[in-house]
Design a protein around this motif. Structure first.
Motif, PDB file in Angstrom:
ATOM      1  N   ILE A   1      -3.902  11.683   1.077  1.00  0.00           N
ATOM      2  CA  ILE A   1      -3.024  10.547   0.793  1.00  0.00           C
ATOM      3  C   ILE A   1      -1.751  10.650   1.624  1.00  0.00           C
ATOM      4  N   ALA A   2      -1.172  11.847   1.697  1.00  0.00           N
ATOM      5  CA  ALA A   2       0.049  12.038   2.494  1.00  0.00           C
ATOM      6  C   ALA A   2      -0.217  11.706   3.956  1.00  0.00           C
ATOM      7  N   ASP A   3      -1.396  12.063   4.447  1.00  0.00           N
ATOM      8  CA  ASP A   3      -1.731  11.796   5.849  1.00  0.00           C
ATOM      9  C   ASP A   3      -1.841  10.298   6.126  1.00  0.00           C
ATOM     10  N   ILE A   4      -2.562   9.583   5.283  1.00  0.00           N
ATOM     11  CA  ILE A   4      -2.764   8.150   5.530  1.00  0.00           C
ATOM     12  C   ILE A   4      -1.512   7.337   5.196  1.00  0.00           C
ATOM     13  N   ALA A   5      -0.678   7.856   4.298  1.00  0.00           N
ATOM     14  CA  ALA A   5       0.525   7.116   3.878  1.00  0.00           C
ATOM     15  C   ALA A   5       1.500   6.905   5.033  1.00  0.00           C
ATOM     16  N   LYS A   6       1.434   7.757   6.033  1.00  0.00           N
ATOM     17  CA  LYS A   6       2.307   7.602   7.214  1.00  0.00           C
ATOM     18  C   LYS A   6       2.083   6.242   7.868  1.00  0.00           C
ATOM     19  N   ASN A   7       0.843   5.753   7.821  1.00  0.00           N
ATOM     20  CA  ASN A   7       0.513   4.454   8.413  1.00  0.00           C
ATOM     21  C   ASN A   7       1.144   3.293   7.649  1.00  0.00           C
TER      22      ASN A   7
ATOM     23  N   PHE B   1       0.815  -1.206   0.000  1.00  0.00           N
ATOM     24  CA  PHE B   1       0.000   0.000   0.000  1.00  0.00           C
ATOM     25  C   PHE B   1       0.852   1.261   0.000  1.00  0.00           C
ATOM     26  N   GLY B   2       2.010   1.234   0.651  1.00  0.00           N
ATOM     27  CA  GLY B   2       2.879   2.410   0.682  1.00  0.00           C
ATOM     28  C   GLY B   2       3.279   2.855  -0.709  1.00  0.00           C
ATOM     29  N   LEU B   3       3.671   1.903  -1.545  1.00  0.00           N
ATOM     30  CA  LEU B   3       4.063   2.230  -2.918  1.00  0.00           C
ATOM     31  C   LEU B   3       2.867   2.676  -3.751  1.00  0.00           C
ATOM     32  N   VAL B   4       1.738   2.043  -3.532  1.00  0.00           N
ATOM     33  CA  VAL B   4       0.518   2.426  -4.247  1.00  0.00           C
ATOM     34  C   VAL B   4       0.129   3.854  -3.866  1.00  0.00           C
ATOM     35  N   LEU B   5       0.213   4.173  -2.584  1.00  0.00           N
ATOM     36  CA  LEU B   5      -0.131   5.520  -2.125  1.00  0.00           C
ATOM     37  C   LEU B   5       0.844   6.559  -2.686  1.00  0.00           C
ATOM     38  N   GLU B   6       2.096   6.183  -2.806  1.00  0.00           N
ATOM     39  CA  GLU B   6       3.084   7.098  -3.389  1.00  0.00           C
ATOM     40  C   GLU B   6       2.712   7.418  -4.842  1.00  0.00           C
ATOM     41  N   GLU B   7       2.304   6.408  -5.591  1.00  0.00           N
ATOM     42  CA  GLU B   7       1.892   6.617  -6.985  1.00  0.00           C
ATOM     43  C   GLU B   7       0.598   7.432  -7.061  1.00  0.00           C
ATOM     44  N   MET B   8      -0.356   7.150  -6.177  1.00  0.00           N
ATOM     45  CA  MET B   8      -1.609   7.916  -6.144  1.00  0.00           C
ATOM     46  C   MET B   8      -1.321   9.384  -5.842  1.00  0.00           C
TER      47      MET B   8
END
Length: 160
Positions: free
Chosen positions: A52-58, A3-10
């Motif tokens: 996205i930046a907020d949730i990506a921390k998780n 999910f971290g990589l997916v969120l980075e792309e999103m």
């Protein structure tokens, strides 16, 4: 978990979409509808970038919560220089090109939200699913607006 990589792309995709909307808004500011609506639609993607930046921390990602802004000085100078040298396409054709590119970007972001939602549902990740359910409908509206403007403008621009 990827999910971290997916969120980075999103995050990158939403940032690009917001920036493109701002560029279109500025480039076609003589058309008040395009100017104001594109700016409003850009705000949605800018908020998606923050969310996205907020949730990506998780998920172990440290993404910049500040969305990319308006065109920078160098980008503006290049565009104005191109105009002065006569390389600017006719305004109508430029609008169609911009709307087409916007539509394709929004389609890609929409597909990304669908993929993220499917994965979040499969992993039973309620936070990611909630984010996708919040953001995806707005991306669909951005896509539909671009498509509608293309349909509305194409005949007049291409036939005249």
């Amino acid at each position: 978990m990827k999910f971290g990589l997916v969120l980075e792309e999103m995050h990158r995709s939403e940032n690009d979409l917001a920036h493109h909307l701002l560029v279109i808004s500025e480039r076609h500011k003589v058309d008040h509808e395009i100017y104001h609506l594109a700016r409003d639609l850009a705000r949605w993607s800018q908020q998606h970038v923050r969310d996205i930046a907020d949730i990506a921390k998780n998920y172990g990602q440290d993404l910049d919560p500040e969305p990319r802004g308006e065109a920078g000085l160098m980008e503006t100078i290049r565009e104005k220089g191109s105009e002065m040298m006569g390389r600017r396409p006719e305004t109508g054709m430029l609008l169609l090109r911009d709307l087409r590119e916007l539509y394709l970007k929004a389609c890609g972001v929409s597909a990304d939200w669908e993929l993220l939602a499917q994965a979040a549902q499969g992993m039973k990740d309620k936070n990611l699913l909630a984010l996708a359910e919040k953001c995806h409908p707005q991306t669909i509206r951005q896509m539909k607006w671009a498509n509608g403007k293309l349909k509305e403008s194409a005949t007049q621009i291409l036939v005249s």
